[in-house]
Design an enzyme around this catalytic site. Structure first.
Site, PDB file in Angstrom:
ATOM      1  N   LYS A  41     -61.085 -71.370 -15.233  1.00  0.00           N
ATOM      2  CA  LYS A  41     -61.433 -72.783 -15.035  1.00  0.00           C
ATOM      3  C   LYS A  41     -60.300 -73.506 -14.314  1.00  0.00           C
ATOM      4  O   LYS A  41     -59.137 -73.100 -14.436  1.00  0.00           O
ATOM      5  CB  LYS A  41     -61.643 -73.455 -16.400  1.00  0.00           C
ATOM      6  N   ARG A  50     -72.949 -67.410 -24.127  1.00  0.00           N
ATOM      7  CA  ARG A  50     -74.249 -66.749 -24.256  1.00  0.00           C
ATOM      8  C   ARG A  50     -74.063 -65.267 -24.593  1.00  0.00           C
ATOM      9  O   ARG A  50     -74.890 -64.679 -25.286  1.00  0.00           O
ATOM     10  CB  ARG A  50     -75.058 -66.940 -22.960  1.00  0.00           C
TER      11      ARG A  50
END
Ligand code: BES
Ligand code: MN
Ligand code: ZN
Length: 505
Positions: free
Chosen positions: A280, A354
């Site tokens: 990020k 996920r």
């Protein structure tokens, strides 16, 4: 570190306002309100309240406040809190008004609070008792535990509530509010903890304490056990970190409860999300310490479900890991094999939530879950879609999503349904594996949900994306900046309503 929350003593009363003994008397006021039921209030304030209202200084817009002094009443000060229009009144407005009152009292260094629920509204005394208790407890929370220079913190010590009724139901509702308020605060405390303190192992220790205190059965699966279970998705994400993963399993087995349904709660527990190799940007990366908010919500909801002796079986599963770009980290293009056997091509290592939820959903099914709800700070895309006050709700079938939606409304956790049409599944197509872990920018919150759906094993399932709602960026009258405790109360309300589950099919 300082204590970050305290539960004040909360008692019910039927006294008239002039007899309420407190440092601060909180009276909620509607925009269209003559305050006729609060006889003598304006006189006791020396006419200041009437003047402030007619001048428009206090218009009773939601969560506006006005402080006045009182002559001849037991409480020396009054705080008016705006409720907006009478027709817009909901239990959540009352909850927030109570939180506003509590926070305003603490700012003024006042510790004994009294608050009244105004008569003649649609909110029954028991509901009022519950939400007012939740509100004042949420106000008794401190988001800056590591500051050493501030004045000693002021906590609400005692709260007296007049709700327009008394009796067993009201007492029980008050108790429910107390437990829900405390559970929300415990969740906020964990979310605020920095990543260097709250590693997966430390979270597991804290979870064990919280679970034991609540009478819940708790198991902590370590990296060896996770490996034996072949949880390739969880292990894949954990590979990039020197901190080992954990899988926390909580079970609530009330005596005499039917064998089904079993509520399966699954919460994303990434104690810090750097993005991994798909790293990020530096800006705001600190926020990623709260990427375990879903896990904290499941933990504390399970604790409250146990304390409240909810008459339904429940199992909570929390996969815990860091997402780091270490030398052994999973790389874009790598293939991981889930415990269920499905294969995943990892196109972006930042879509880690996920992955770990896939294995955890499978495990919740192994442990007998019949109805699934997962909670996760899953996607930036849900923030684009719904902003920072509403969580995204996904799932199937519709009646189960509706159940969770109802529970979230009762809880005061705003959420809104999003589509999970099959069409979106194309976006997760992989050339070489069963599917990929990312579907691109368009519909990013939906493809995230659809990935998790692959692991529901045909059970009713709902996914709550709390990426926008777990953290408050701005201070509001009823809520300080920082962790919000979102979804805790939703999950508990859902469990308490288990009898109604089948009825919407
Ligand atoms: N933890 C983040 C999601 C998030 C974003 C939470 C902003 C709170 C605030 C999640 O793991 C993530 O990085 N998601 C990616 C998915 C993408 C790579 C498909 C995202 O949303 O960018
Ligand atoms: Mn991520
Ligand atoms: Zn994440």
């Amino acid at each position: 570190m300082h204590t970050v929350h305290k539960t004040p003593a909360i008692a019910l009363t039927a006294d008239t306002s002039s007899d309420l003994d407190a440092d601060l008397l909180v009276i909620p006021v509607f925009e269209d309100d003559d305050l006729a039921d609060e006889a003598g209030l304006d006189e006791a304030s020396g006419g200041v309240i009437g003047a402030a209202r007619s001048r428009g200084e206090f218009r009773a817009k939601p969560y506006d406040v006005f402080v006045g002094h009182l002559e001849g009443w037991k409480a020396a000060r009054v705080l008016l809190v705006g409720l907006g229009l009478r027709k817009d009144f909901t239990p959540d407005r009352l909850r927030r008004a109570a939180a506003t009152g509590g926070l305003a009292a603490r700012q003024r260094r006042l510790t004994r609070l009294a608050m009244v629920h105004r008569p003649g509204t649609s909110v029954a005394p028991d509901r009022a008792a519950q939400v007012m208790a939740e509100g004042v407890i949420l106000a008794n929370f401190d988001g800056a535990p590591y500051k050493t220079t501030e004045l000693p913190r002021v906590w609400l010590d005692s709260v007296t509530l007049r709700v327009g009724g008394q009796g067993k139901d009201v007492e029980r509702a008050l108790d429910r509010g107390r437990i829900l308020g405390e559970a929300s605060n415990l969740s906020r405390e964990l979310c605020n903890e920095p990543g260097n303190h709250l590693t997966p192992r430390v979270f597991a220790e804290r979870a064990t304490e919280i679970a034991k205190g609540a009478g819940l059965k708790v198991e902590v699966l370590d990296e060896t056990r996770i490996d034996e279970l072949k949880m390739g998705l969880l292990l894949g994400v954990a590979r990039g970190s020197v901190e080992p993963p954990r899988l926390i399993v909580l079970t609530h087995e009330p005596k005499g409860a039917p064998t089904t349904p079993v509520l399966g709660l699954v919460g994303k527990g990434v104690t810090f999300d750097t993005g991994g190799i798909s790293i990020k940007p530096a800006e705001n990366m600190d926020r990623m310490k709260d990427d375990m908010s879903g896990g904290a919500a499941v933990l504390n909801a399970m604790a409250a479900i146990s304390r409240l002796q909810a008459p339904v079986r429940a199992v909570g599963v929390i996969p815990m890991t860091e997402n780091m770009p270490g030398g052994k980290a999973v790389k874009p293009g790598d293939i991981l094999v889930s415990a269920e056997g499905k294969t995943v091509e990892v196109l972006n290592t930042d879509a880690e939530g996920r992955l770990i939820l896939g294995d955890a959903m499978w495990y919740a099914r192994q442990r007998g879950a019949t109805h699934l709800v997962d909670v996760a700070t899953l996607t930036g895309a849900v923030v684009v879609a719904l902003g920072k006050t509403t969580s995204g709700l996904f799932g199937t079938p519709d009646w189960w999503v509706q159940q969770v939606l109802n529970a979230s409304a009762r809880a005061g956790d705003r959420s809104w349904p999003m589509p999970v049409y099959d069409d979106y599944k194309e976006l997760l197509k992989s050339e070489i594996a069963d599917f990929t872990n990312t579907g691109g920018r368009a519909g990013g919150a939906i493809t995230g949900a659809l990935f998790i759906e692959e692991f529901r094993g045909n059970l009713p399932w709902t996914h709550i994306d709390i990426a926008g709602t777990a953290w408050a960026e701005e201070t509001r009258p009823y809520q300080p900046k920082g962790a919000t405790g979102v979804a805790v109360r939703t999950l508990v309300e859902l469990a308490l309503d288990a009898e109604a589950w089948g009825k919407l099919t």
